[in-house]
Design a protein around this motif. Structure first.
Motif, PDB file in Angstrom:
ATOM      1  N   GLU A 129     -45.310  28.386 -74.030  1.00 27.21           N
ATOM      2  CA  GLU A 129     -45.891  28.248 -73.152  1.00 27.21           C
ATOM      3  C   GLU A 129     -46.776  27.209 -73.158  1.00 27.21           C
ATOM      4  OE1 GLU A 129     -43.351  28.852 -69.583  1.00 27.21           O
ATOM      5  OE2 GLU A 129     -42.384  30.067 -70.415  1.00 27.21           O
ATOM      6  N   GLY A 130     -47.906  27.631 -73.229  1.00 28.47           N
ATOM      7  CA  GLY A 130     -49.351  26.339 -73.157  1.00 28.47           C
ATOM      8  C   GLY A 130     -49.396  26.043 -74.018  1.00 28.47           C
ATOM      9  N   ARG A 131     -48.187  25.826 -75.031  1.00 27.99           N
ATOM     10  CA  ARG A 131     -48.605  24.709 -76.142  1.00 27.99           C
ATOM     11  C   ARG A 131     -47.553  23.533 -75.549  1.00 27.99           C
ATOM     12  NH1 ARG A 131     -50.894  22.090 -79.622  1.00 27.99           N
ATOM     13  NH2 ARG A 131     -49.215  20.584 -80.544  1.00 27.99           N
ATOM     14  N   CYS A 132     -46.598  24.139 -74.773  1.00 28.92           N
ATOM     15  CA  CYS A 132     -45.747  23.684 -74.160  1.00 28.92           C
ATOM     16  C   CYS A 132     -46.638  22.541 -73.038  1.00 28.92           C
ATOM     17  CB  CYS A 132     -44.520  24.599 -72.816  1.00 28.92           C
ATOM     18  SG  CYS A 132     -43.412  25.081 -73.874  1.00 28.92           S
ATOM     19  N   ALA A 133     -47.135  22.992 -72.067  1.00 25.40           N
ATOM     20  CA  ALA A 133     -47.751  23.017 -71.107  1.00 25.40           C
ATOM     21  C   ALA A 133     -48.264  21.723 -71.732  1.00 25.40           C
ATOM     22  CB  ALA A 133     -48.487  23.749 -70.653  1.00 25.40           C
ATOM     23  N   LEU A 134     -48.641  22.006 -72.398  1.00 23.35           N
ATOM     24  CA  LEU A 134     -50.014  20.315 -73.422  1.00 23.35           C
ATOM     25  C   LEU A 134     -49.865  20.052 -73.793  1.00 23.35           C
ATOM     26  CD1 LEU A 134     -52.847  21.858 -75.772  1.00 23.35           C
ATOM     27  CD2 LEU A 134     -51.354  19.932 -76.693  1.00 23.35           C
ATOM     28  N   GLU A 135     -48.718  19.861 -74.332  1.00 23.78           N
ATOM     29  CA  GLU A 135     -47.305  18.377 -74.870  1.00 23.78           C
ATOM     30  C   GLU A 135     -46.911  17.880 -73.729  1.00 23.78           C
ATOM     31  OE1 GLU A 135     -45.286  19.088 -78.158  1.00 23.78           O
ATOM     32  OE2 GLU A 135     -47.059  20.665 -79.454  1.00 23.78           O
ATOM     33  N   ALA A 136     -46.625  18.484 -72.984  1.00 24.09           N
ATOM     34  CA  ALA A 136     -45.774  17.964 -71.264  1.00 24.09           C
ATOM     35  C   ALA A 136     -46.793  16.925 -70.817  1.00 24.09           C
ATOM     36  CB  ALA A 136     -45.237  18.968 -70.827  1.00 24.09           C
ATOM     37  N   THR A 137     -48.472  17.782 -70.725  1.00 26.09           N
ATOM     38  CA  THR A 137     -48.742  16.746 -69.861  1.00 26.09           C
ATOM     39  C   THR A 137     -49.331  15.872 -70.725  1.00 26.09           C
ATOM     40  OG1 THR A 137     -49.973  18.945 -69.375  1.00 26.09           O
ATOM     41  CG2 THR A 137     -52.079  17.012 -68.993  1.00 26.09           C
ATOM     42  N   GLN A 138     -49.525  15.425 -72.253  1.00 25.41           N
ATOM     43  CA  GLN A 138     -49.494  14.416 -72.860  1.00 25.41           C
ATOM     44  C   GLN A 138     -48.448  13.955 -72.971  1.00 25.41           C
ATOM     45  OE1 GLN A 138     -50.657  16.509 -76.780  1.00 25.41           O
ATOM     46  NE2 GLN A 138     -52.185  16.348 -76.382  1.00 25.41           N
ATOM     47  N   ARG A 139     -47.292  13.852 -72.893  1.00 23.68           N
ATOM     48  CA  ARG A 139     -45.952  13.353 -72.967  1.00 23.68           C
ATOM     49  C   ARG A 139     -45.982  12.288 -71.323  1.00 23.68           C
ATOM     50  NH1 ARG A 139     -45.304  16.691 -77.387  1.00 23.68           N
ATOM     51  NH2 ARG A 139     -45.247  15.445 -79.194  1.00 23.68           N
ATOM     52  N   ALA A 140     -45.885  13.059 -70.628  1.00 23.78           N
ATOM     53  CA  ALA A 140     -45.396  12.377 -69.479  1.00 23.78           C
ATOM     54  C   ALA A 140     -45.340  11.327 -68.607  1.00 23.78           C
ATOM     55  CB  ALA A 140     -46.024  14.252 -68.175  1.00 23.78           C
ATOM     56  N   SER A 141     -44.893  11.547 -68.231  1.00 28.70           N
ATOM     57  CA  SER A 141     -45.257  10.335 -67.331  1.00 28.70           C
ATOM     58  C   SER A 141     -44.947  10.457 -65.933  1.00 28.70           C
ATOM     59  CB  SER A 141     -43.769   9.218 -67.355  1.00 28.70           C
ATOM     60  OG  SER A 141     -42.330   9.959 -66.765  1.00 28.70           O
ATOM     61  N   GLY A 142     -45.260   8.917 -65.268  1.00 25.64           N
ATOM     62  CA  GLY A 142     -45.744   9.432 -63.538  1.00 25.64           C
ATOM     63  C   GLY A 142     -44.485   9.622 -62.739  1.00 25.64           C
ATOM     64  N   ASP A 143     -43.205   9.850 -63.440  1.00 20.58           N
ATOM     65  CA  ASP A 143     -42.114   9.655 -62.991  1.00 20.58           C
ATOM     66  C   ASP A 143     -42.188  11.535 -63.167  1.00 20.58           C
ATOM     67  OD1 ASP A 143     -41.544   7.432 -61.667  1.00 20.58           O
ATOM     68  OD2 ASP A 143     -40.610   7.325 -62.647  1.00 20.58           O
ATOM     69  N   ASP A 144     -42.255  11.837 -64.162  1.00 24.92           N
ATOM     70  CA  ASP A 144     -42.299  12.844 -64.951  1.00 24.92           C
ATOM     71  C   ASP A 144     -42.814  14.081 -63.675  1.00 24.92           C
ATOM     72  OD1 ASP A 144     -40.364  12.376 -66.321  1.00 24.92           O
ATOM     73  OD2 ASP A 144     -42.144  12.797 -68.679  1.00 24.92           O
ATOM     74  N   LEU A 145     -44.024  14.035 -64.061  1.00 23.68           N
ATOM     75  CA  LEU A 145     -45.316  14.370 -63.305  1.00 23.68           C
ATOM     76  C   LEU A 145     -45.118  14.554 -61.400  1.00 23.68           C
ATOM     77  CD1 LEU A 145     -48.847  12.946 -65.413  1.00 23.68           C
ATOM     78  CD2 LEU A 145     -47.482  14.836 -64.676  1.00 23.68           C
ATOM     79  N   ALA A 146     -44.324  13.476 -61.391  1.00 24.02           N
ATOM     80  CA  ALA A 146     -43.623  13.339 -60.158  1.00 24.02           C
ATOM     81  C   ALA A 146     -42.856  14.466 -59.702  1.00 24.02           C
ATOM     82  CB  ALA A 146     -43.227  11.996 -59.059  1.00 24.02           C
ATOM     83  N   GLN A 147     -41.820  14.708 -60.350  1.00 18.61           N
ATOM     84  CA  GLN A 147     -40.524  15.776 -60.439  1.00 18.61           C
ATOM     85  C   GLN A 147     -41.215  17.042 -60.282  1.00 18.61           C
ATOM     86  OE1 GLN A 147     -37.974  15.021 -63.229  1.00 18.61           O
ATOM     87  NE2 GLN A 147     -36.321  16.824 -62.688  1.00 18.61           N
ATOM     88  N   LEU A 148     -42.148  16.931 -61.133  1.00 19.19           N
ATOM     89  CA  LEU A 148     -43.102  18.430 -61.498  1.00 19.19           C
ATOM     90  C   LEU A 148     -43.605  18.718 -60.349  1.00 19.19           C
ATOM     91  CD1 LEU A 148     -45.162  18.540 -64.688  1.00 19.19           C
ATOM     92  CD2 LEU A 148     -43.398  20.824 -63.780  1.00 19.19           C
ATOM     93  N   ARG A 149     -44.173  17.643 -59.392  1.00 17.63           N
ATOM     94  CA  ARG A 149     -44.549  17.821 -57.686  1.00 17.63           C
ATOM     95  C   ARG A 149     -43.818  18.247 -57.435  1.00 17.63           C
ATOM     96  NH1 ARG A 149     -47.620  13.181 -56.717  1.00 17.63           N
ATOM     97  NH2 ARG A 149     -49.961  14.227 -57.612  1.00 17.63           N
ATOM     98  N   ARG A 150     -42.496  17.948 -57.084  1.00 14.98           N
ATOM     99  CA  ARG A 150     -41.459  18.161 -56.136  1.00 14.98           C
ATOM    100  C   ARG A 150     -40.912  19.084 -56.160  1.00 14.98           C
ATOM    101  NH1 ARG A 150     -39.984  13.025 -57.022  1.00 14.98           N
ATOM    102  NH2 ARG A 150     -38.649  13.152 -59.020  1.00 14.98           N
ATOM    103  N   LEU A 151     -41.439  20.015 -57.692  1.00 11.91           N
ATOM    104  CA  LEU A 151     -40.165  21.301 -57.668  1.00 11.91           C
ATOM    105  C   LEU A 151     -41.476  22.603 -57.351  1.00 11.91           C
ATOM    106  CD1 LEU A 151     -39.197  20.986 -61.855  1.00 11.91           C
ATOM    107  CD2 LEU A 151     -37.706  21.221 -59.238  1.00 11.91           C
ATOM    108  N   HIS A 152     -43.040  21.931 -57.712  1.00 11.87           N
ATOM    109  CA  HIS A 152     -43.802  22.790 -57.060  1.00 11.87           C
ATOM    110  C   HIS A 152     -44.040  23.016 -55.539  1.00 11.87           C
ATOM    111  CE1 HIS A 152     -48.161  24.465 -57.349  1.00 11.87           C
ATOM    112  NE2 HIS A 152     -48.476  24.063 -55.868  1.00 11.87           N
TER     113      HIS A 152
END
Length: 143
Positions: free
Chosen positions: A10-33
């Motif tokens: 899951e650490g690796r997932c977070a690393l790769e997600a951070t590298q690949r996430a779009s602005g919309d993806d990060l907004a979706q993460l923020r909403r889930l948070h």
């Protein structure tokens, strides 16, 4: 034995997600948070568990690595029971939301290495909480 493996994956997932996430993806993460924050504030273990699962699943999906997704998904099925149980430890939801805040901040700041560390440490904190919970339950079973 499975938690250190999951922490690594899951650490690796977070690393790769951070590298690949779009602005919309990060907004979706923020909403889930934000949902996690609401459940944490209400000390709603079941709601927190469900929102947590959604959040971790999205991070895994955003990594967009099919082999990582497969390995993580397989192990996640084994961990489901334990992940929910550790949230019953007094104070654990409060600690977990703090860990999630650090993870989200790293991801929003595009600091992939910090996101990897935060996710890894979050999973290892779950293991620590589970061990503490087992220790507190042990005297009740034998007493």
């Amino acid at each position: 034995e499975i938690f250190p493996l999951m922490a690594m994956l899951e650490g690796r997932c977070a690393l790769e997600a951070t590298q690949r996430a779009s602005g919309d993806d990060l907004a979706q993460l923020r909403r889930l948070h934000e949902g996690l924050e609401r459940h944490a504030a209400a000390q709603d273990v079941d709601g927190y568990y469900r929102a947590n699962h959604e959040f971790h699943s999205l991070v895994q999906a955003l990594a967009a690595n099919r082999w990582l997704d497969r390995a993580t998904g397989d192990l996640r099925r084994f961990m489901r029971l334990w992940r929910g149980r550790q949230l019953k430890l007094p104070g654990r939801i409060d600690a977990s939301i703090q860990e999630h805040r650090a993870l989200l901040a790293a991801m929003l700041g595009r600091d992939a290495a910090a996101a990897e560390r935060a996710m890894h440490d979050h999973l290892m904190a779950q293991l620590t909480a589970l061990k503490l919970l087992q220790q507190t339950e042990e005297p009740r079973r034998h007493g």
